[in-house]
Design a protein around this motif. Sequence first.
Motif, PDB file in Angstrom:
ATOM      1  N   THR A 156      13.509  56.192  76.878  1.00 29.28           N
ATOM      2  CA  THR A 156      12.570  57.955  77.234  1.00 29.28           C
ATOM      3  C   THR A 156      13.528  59.098  77.077  1.00 29.28           C
ATOM      4  O   THR A 156      13.098  60.159  76.470  1.00 29.28           O
ATOM      5  N   GLY A 164      16.833  61.789  78.145  1.00 30.55           N
ATOM      6  CA  GLY A 164      16.540  62.957  78.972  1.00 30.55           C
ATOM      7  C   GLY A 164      15.982  63.510  78.545  1.00 30.55           C
ATOM      8  O   GLY A 164      14.234  63.504  78.800  1.00 30.55           O
ATOM      9  N   ASN A 165      15.654  65.232  78.895  1.00 30.01           N
ATOM     10  CA  ASN A 165      14.541  66.386  79.018  1.00 30.01           C
ATOM     11  C   ASN A 165      14.602  66.360  76.895  1.00 30.01           C
ATOM     12  O   ASN A 165      14.690  65.680  76.363  1.00 30.01           O
ATOM     13  N   ALA A 166      13.339  67.595  77.415  1.00 37.53           N
ATOM     14  CA  ALA A 166      12.629  67.645  75.711  1.00 37.53           C
ATOM     15  C   ALA A 166      14.286  68.069  74.766  1.00 37.53           C
ATOM     16  O   ALA A 166      13.974  67.482  73.624  1.00 37.53           O
ATOM     17  N   ASP A 195       6.557  57.504  77.420  1.00 35.96           N
ATOM     18  CA  ASP A 195       6.724  58.890  79.216  1.00 35.96           C
ATOM     19  C   ASP A 195       6.747  57.875  80.222  1.00 35.96           C
ATOM     20  O   ASP A 195       6.234  58.768  81.230  1.00 35.96           O
ATOM     21  N   ILE A 237       6.063  60.362  83.325  1.00 40.36           N
ATOM     22  CA  ILE A 237       6.009  61.222  83.892  1.00 40.36           C
ATOM     23  C   ILE A 237       4.777  62.423  83.587  1.00 40.36           C
ATOM     24  O   ILE A 237       3.962  61.649  83.431  1.00 40.36           O
ATOM     25  N   GLU A 296       5.011  67.350  79.937  1.00 38.49           N
ATOM     26  CA  GLU A 296       6.542  66.682  79.873  1.00 38.49           C
ATOM     27  C   GLU A 296       6.306  66.221  78.652  1.00 38.49           C
ATOM     28  O   GLU A 296       7.618  66.677  77.153  1.00 38.49           O
ATOM     29  N   LYS A 329       8.002  67.186  74.776  1.00 33.57           N
ATOM     30  CA  LYS A 329       9.149  65.326  74.098  1.00 33.57           C
ATOM     31  C   LYS A 329       8.432  65.652  73.094  1.00 33.57           C
ATOM     32  O   LYS A 329       9.593  65.820  71.805  1.00 33.57           O
TER      33      LYS A 329
END
Length: 295
Positions: free
Chosen positions: A89, A92-94, A116, A132, A136, A140
């Motif tokens: 993934t 983490g986040n973007a 995703d 997600i 989102e 990414k």
Amino acid sequence: MTSSLGARLRERVTAPGRQPLLLAGAPNALTARVVEEAGFEAVYLSGAGITNTYLGAPDVGLLSLPELAGHVEATRDAVGLPLVVDADTGFGNALGVQRTVRTLERAGANAIQLEDQVSPKRCGHFAGKDVIEADEMIGKIHAAVDARASDDLLIVARTDARAVHGLSAACDRAAAYLEAGADIIFVEAPGSPEELAEITRRVPGPHVANMVEGGLTPILPLERLRELGFAIALYANTAMRGAVAGMRIALRHLKDHGDTTEIGDAIISWADRQNLVRKPLFDALDEKYAGRTTE
């Protein structure tokens, strides 16, 4: 070299009318050496394979970025093939994805796969997955594209939405991810040849077909995948599973007989092993740099 390998990989998977790239997976540098020896055009560093072999654990999101990067760096040193790296993934986040892309590109990746799923992820052919929001994941992908130092680094966007929201939603996501800048799309775990055909019909672009022995997607011949419009036929853990089968045979012989005098070709020869890990090359380098003089 890394940039030129990425350009070679891009040309291979986007050239029209060619057979899909037969992409063999490896969990470590030694297996990647065997993949290269067998004549494959690229190596896929499987997150599941690394987790299985390095941690002795299932593919449930346990691998860390430093652990993955170490495997990429070791494999980059061991083979001269393009490396497609499974980054789960993105850790983490973007913003985490940006760090992941920079780290893995420096380590030697030529393509980075992002998915995703909700973290911690699960194997794409396990039950109990979730994804997600599409927005989102689009963020990414934008972050990954902006983070790469070279345009020759390919971004592979995988969606696991088929299992959660159905095939139509998965195709909608695939199209959106391509629009966001992904170079290759990967709809995970379609359940039939008809679904495989629907994916490439609805979403034009380079696609991955993930061929998992015993998984949810039927194994199709390479020619059939070409007819369906797939650019890559991925066999992520075939080599690892074959290696485990071979280890069991060799160890069963050792346990039953108490020695290996009659083990035959259940193990590779001493010379074959040394050639596989390039011992003659390292001997030559040692001689070159040791400062020895000949009389």
